[in-house]
Design a protein around this motif. Sequence first.
Motif, PDB file in Angstrom:
ATOM      1  N   GLY A  87      -5.658  -6.235   5.201  1.00 37.88           N
ATOM      2  CA  GLY A  87      -5.280  -6.624   3.846  1.00 37.88           C
ATOM      3  C   GLY A  87      -5.691  -8.055   3.539  1.00 37.88           C
ATOM      4  O   GLY A  87      -6.651  -8.591   4.096  1.00 37.88           O
ATOM      5  N   GLN A 221      -9.555  -4.307   3.107  1.00 40.04           N
ATOM      6  CA  GLN A 221      -9.369  -2.858   3.105  1.00 40.04           C
ATOM      7  C   GLN A 221     -10.725  -2.208   3.407  1.00 40.04           C
ATOM      8  O   GLN A 221     -11.732  -2.885   3.550  1.00 40.04           O
ATOM      9  N   THR A 307      -0.573  -7.443   1.685  1.00 40.27           N
ATOM     10  CA  THR A 307       0.103  -6.200   1.319  1.00 40.27           C
ATOM     11  C   THR A 307      -0.958  -5.107   1.395  1.00 40.27           C
ATOM     12  O   THR A 307      -1.918  -5.123   0.619  1.00 40.27           O
ATOM     13  N   GLU A 309      -2.507  -1.390   1.333  1.00 39.19           N
ATOM     14  CA  GLU A 309      -2.377  -0.048   0.789  1.00 39.19           C
ATOM     15  C   GLU A 309      -2.660   0.994   1.873  1.00 39.19           C
ATOM     16  O   GLU A 309      -3.567   0.832   2.683  1.00 39.19           O
ATOM     17  N   ASN A 310      -1.876   2.050   1.875  1.00 40.37           N
ATOM     18  CA  ASN A 310      -2.060   3.142   2.822  1.00 40.37           C
ATOM     19  C   ASN A 310      -1.241   4.324   2.323  1.00 40.37           C
ATOM     20  O   ASN A 310      -0.605   4.250   1.276  1.00 40.37           O
ATOM     21  N   ASP A 314       3.408   0.507   1.200  1.00 43.08           N
ATOM     22  CA  ASP A 314       2.465  -0.483   1.717  1.00 43.08           C
ATOM     23  C   ASP A 314       2.979  -1.123   2.997  1.00 43.08           C
ATOM     24  O   ASP A 314       4.184  -1.258   3.214  1.00 43.08           O
ATOM     25  N   HIS A 337       4.819  -0.075   6.574  1.00 44.14           N
ATOM     26  CA  HIS A 337       5.593   0.363   5.404  1.00 44.14           C
ATOM     27  C   HIS A 337       6.655  -0.665   4.994  1.00 44.14           C
ATOM     28  O   HIS A 337       7.698  -0.303   4.459  1.00 44.14           O
TER      29      HIS A 337
END
Length: 377
Positions: A87, A221, A307, A309-310, A314, A337
């Motif tokens: 990230g 990312q 932070t 994204e997944n 997050d 998470h």
Amino acid sequence: MQAMKQRLLFIVSLLAAPLVALAQALPTDGPLTIRPLLQQLGQRLLAGKTGSIVAIKPATGEIVCLATNSPQGFNVDLAIAKPYAPGSTFKTAQALTMLSEGVVDTLLTIECTDGFTDGNIHVGCHKHRSPLNVVRALGVSCNTWFLTTFASMINDDFIYENKEEAITIWREYMRSMGLGGPVGVDIPGEKGGLLANVNYLQRRYPDGWDGKTIMWAGMGQGDVTLTPLQLCNLAVTIANRGFYFPPHIHQATAARPLAQRYTTKRQTRVAPEAYGPVVDGMRWAVAHGTAFGINTSMYQICGKTGTIENAGRDHSAFIGFAPKTNPQIAIAVYVEHGGFGADLAAPMAALIIEEYLKGRLSEASQKKARTLEGITI
């Protein structure tokens, strides 16, 4: 030797039970560089969560905290063998590389009013003033700035002969910072991560690729994954303004001196003049930007939130060091998470830093620690 190890395990178990699991995982006897009270705090903060806290003494490479937690309990592989998308913490390495290569400079400003938009692609961004130079872009974690500049670097046919040369040079910078592969820690089972090279990109994008195709790496990312240990080592290289000693957890003794590789300084490829703006950007992030919640008058923390994204909520990440001048500790926190990096990973890191630099937590920080300890994910 066995009796010595038993005594060691008994002593550390009085302070932090997870140290027993860590000591038992090591292949040899001898004292560890881990600070028991720091380790104990790290394990407390990770209660009810899955993630890692890695802290290193920049001047020596000594690991002073290696806390991890999972549904099954302590698991050192989460810190040294599980690669994650880094990230926005990775924006520090991107800035160092592009400043060194002359792709950007401190005078370059980029507009960002509503995130990044290109055709049907839209990436949001924090609300912030515009335009931004590299210091402010790091401070507010501007996605537009890093997507745009990284794509420009890969597509630059003036500095580079072609995109293949650009990505190869980019990767060499990253590897010199200890990213994308094992850094050689003295714990079994370390694994690397992913840094895209030409062969990988040709397989990944058989119809062709360019800077726009892989621009997501500009914000940490896409085609890049790193371990929490590597992220901490990145913070070490910035704290040291250009070098690191391979991280190690065994303490040197007369009977068991460190192997030469742990006392040999590793220089990064980054230009020395690139570190000033990046350090200033990390300081700005804490003093005025995304990590403002951990700012303190006791010492200057330099940091970068992430932070990630997944699938699902997050991930929360933070890298940093303190103090800004003559840094004594570098740290990486990664919580699966955990949400915004500023909301969980950054305050956890701030408490570890305070414990290390001040020797104890203030009453307010103790209350904060109890609050974070009670967060279950």
